[in-house]
Design an enzyme around this catalytic site. Structure first.
Site, PDB file in Angstrom:
ATOM      1  CG  ASP A  28      -1.648  -1.336   1.347  1.00 14.08           C
ATOM      2  OD1 ASP A  28      -2.442  -1.647   0.456  1.00 14.08           O
ATOM      3  OD2 ASP A  28      -1.405  -2.074   2.326  1.00 14.08           O
TER       4      ASP A  28
ATOM      5  CG  HIS B  61      -3.219  -5.220   3.103  1.00 16.20           C
ATOM      6  ND1 HIS B  61      -2.800  -4.337   2.145  1.00 16.20           N
ATOM      7  CD2 HIS B  61      -3.461  -6.373   2.443  1.00 16.20           C
ATOM      8  CE1 HIS B  61      -2.784  -4.921   0.962  1.00 16.20           C
ATOM      9  NE2 HIS B  61      -3.187  -6.161   1.114  1.00 16.20           N
TER      10      HIS B  61
END
Ligand code: LMR
Length: 328
Positions: A159, A187
């Site tokens: 990410d 996440h």
């Protein structure tokens, strides 16, 4: 010659491992003078495929690859391991949320935590990649009571990398100009890629990209949903970029973090930072001291907007913990 580092990789027949293993073996992660023993684990129905992976690893003639062990057993998988890269998990398919995977994958992370506790080396470090990685990490950590909690980490580097790339493209600057990129939380699609503390060429992102609507909506949502977008386009979840992020994560844990930069990873909260509950595996801005210990970057001031984002992702993680409470 140094003595070998033993690296256990689960999900060894999968696509992420197929990108990962060759770079672990070629010295680009642990160093050009560091021999590596690889233990590659797969579930019994796919363990046969590992023979092909072994043949290819051998055929690369990597000078640093000391030994390859293939196994379908958790006890053997983590025996003497210094690093455990827990990649194996049923991946998300089109239309699935990470939550759908929770119960599907939870029991295997319990068993892996138990095996790590009993068999891994005393300096074991665990990186959980298989989704939902924060809560899988929590389960494994819970079942390894003799391993310090700080040794368990979950992957949000993908990410972070996605965020840096998106901001760099928007600003027309190289990726290397984008630093201090924090991913807060899970996440998942509730994560907060914090553009308020990130900098481009040392300047706060909102000063470089003045379109607040793009930052709050387009950018945040694109990062949150990037995994799903890749699944929709490829019909399979990200693999090469996920493996690359694992390598970045391990390197960041090994090297002293530069200056006042930081990186993101899911780590256990001790309840003292940013109002996050004790025991959750939450992605924070982190730094490494170069001797193997990490710390959370403290004292960042959060806007009301950011506080709400952290609350949302924390709420989701508390819900996930509740969903697996029989395993904790
Ligand atoms: C990703 O973010 O690409 C992976 O975690 C796969 C997924 O399920 O999103």
């Amino acid at each position: 010659m140094k003595s070998p580092v033993t690296v256990a990789v689960t999900g060894g027949a999968g696509q992420v491992a197929y990108s990962l293993l060759f770079q672990v073996a070629n010295g680009s992660v642990f160093g050009n003078d560091q021999p590596v023993n690889l233990i590659i684990k797969e579930v019994p129905q796919f363990v046969g495929t590992l023979e092909g992976v072994r043949m290819e690893l051998e055929d690369c003639a990597f000078p640093l690859l000391n030994k390859i062990t293939l196994t379908d057993s958790d006890t053997e998988a983590f025996d003497g391991a210094n690093w455990a890269l827990l990649v194996g998990a049923t991946p998300r398919g089109p239309g699935m949320e990470r939550k759908d995977l929770l119960l599907m994958n939870a029991a295997s992370f319990r068993d892996q935590g138990t095996a790590i506790d009993k068999t891994a080396a005393s300096d074991i470090r665990v990186v959980v990649v298989g989704n939902p990685c924060n809560t899988n990490c929590l389960i494994a950590m819970h079942h390894a009571p003799d391993v310090p909690r700080t040794r368990f980490t979950a992957l949000t580097r993908l990410d972070q990398n996605r965020s840096r790339a998106a901001l760099a493209i928007k600003a027309g600057r190289p990726v290397s100009a984008v630093e201090r990129m924090t991913i807060w939380g899970n996440h998942s699609s509730t994560q907060f890629p914090d553009f308020e503390h990130a900098v481009i060429d040392g300047k706060p992102v909102p000063e470089v990209i003045s379109d607040r609507n793009w930052l709050e909506n387009t950018f945040v949502e694109a990062v949150q949903k990037r995994g799903a977008a890749i699944i929709a386009a490829r019909g399979k979840s990200s693999a090469a970029s996920a493996a690359n992020a694992v390598l970045d994560h391990v390197r960041s844990m090994l090297e002293q973090t530069d200056g006042d930069n930081w990186y993101s990873m899911g780590v256990v909260s001790d309840g003292n930072n940013y109002g996050i509950a004790d025991g959750l595996i939450f992605s924070f801005p982190c730094r490494t001291d170069g001797k193997g210990e990490w710390s959370i970057v403290e004292g960042l001031s959060l806007s009301d907007y950011a506080k709400k984002k952290l609350e949302t992702t924390q709420f989701e993680l508390i819900g996930e913990r509740e969903d697996v409470k029989e395993l904790l």
